[in-house]
Design an enzyme around this catalytic site. Sequence first.
Site, PDB file in Angstrom:
ATOM      1  N   ASP A 263      -0.543   0.348  -6.687  1.00  0.00           N
ATOM      2  CA  ASP A 263      -0.789   1.423  -7.645  1.00  0.00           C
ATOM      3  C   ASP A 263      -0.688   2.779  -6.966  1.00  0.00           C
ATOM      4  OD1 ASP A 263      -1.315  -0.561  -9.480  1.00  0.00           O
ATOM      5  OD2 ASP A 263      -3.492  -0.432  -9.255  1.00  0.00           O
ATOM      6  N   GLN A 264      -0.470   3.820  -7.749  1.00  0.00           N
ATOM      7  CA  GLN A 264      -0.274   5.154  -7.174  1.00  0.00           C
ATOM      8  C   GLN A 264      -1.473   5.603  -6.341  1.00  0.00           C
ATOM      9  OE1 GLN A 264      -1.852   8.192  -7.975  1.00  0.00           O
ATOM     10  NE2 GLN A 264      -3.190   7.449  -9.615  1.00  0.00           N
TER      11      GLN A 264
END
Length: 250
Positions: free
Chosen positions: A116-117
């Site tokens: 995930d970012q």
Amino acid sequence: MQLQDILYSQGFGTRRVCAGLVQQGHVACRAKDEHDFTVTQDATLDLAPEGLRLRVQGVEWLYQDKAYVLLHKPAGTECSHKPSAHPSIYTLLPAPLRQRPAKGALQGVQAVGRLDQDTTGLLLLSDDGQFIHRMSSPKKHLPKVYEVTTKHPLDERQVQRLLAGVVLDDDPRPVAAAACEIVAPHHLQLTLTQGKYHQVKRMLAAVGNRVEGLHRSRIGGLVLPPDLAPGQWRWLNEADLNQLSAPRSA
């Protein structure tokens, strides 16, 4: 193998661009058993690629038949060539890795799975399709270790539930951690052998907690090097590749 083809295979541009780099004197070569670089302007020069070092426009490059790369993914980056809201991880890599020719629609190395970012840590990239499949396949049960910072203090009840398995909303079958250890009141070390969308966050939510920070520290027996800063990358060597199939040590 002709020099222009070697440069093309490494991602230095089209064959015409690679030939131009050589003809303009921007390429020097050092064979495996040689000590010095030699500038050549013959793009069709035949060279043995194994162990060959190149110096292209002043930058040294070791020939790699296939690219196997470890990246320390920083927060605020997306594992996508077309990111939606944050910079792409691929902008952290040099152009030759991004431009390596491939048979598919995409060029260059590809991430082995995604983080995930806001997740940091160890990310593998390669242009070897078989390697990517092997590292990504849930059938391989490759352990991945995450350092989880939680909002609420952890307790043994939560650990036992994670080990026993929790039900996520998209799968009626329980998902269990392979290993789980409380390192500090708000620090959990969690080992998973499968990957689902936002899995760690959803597992912690299922036991009444919340993820505040997430960092992947290990894949198989390969540990993220402590001296590799966020945003930095390095080649995987043979020992590293062997570690990827090694079991996690205690």
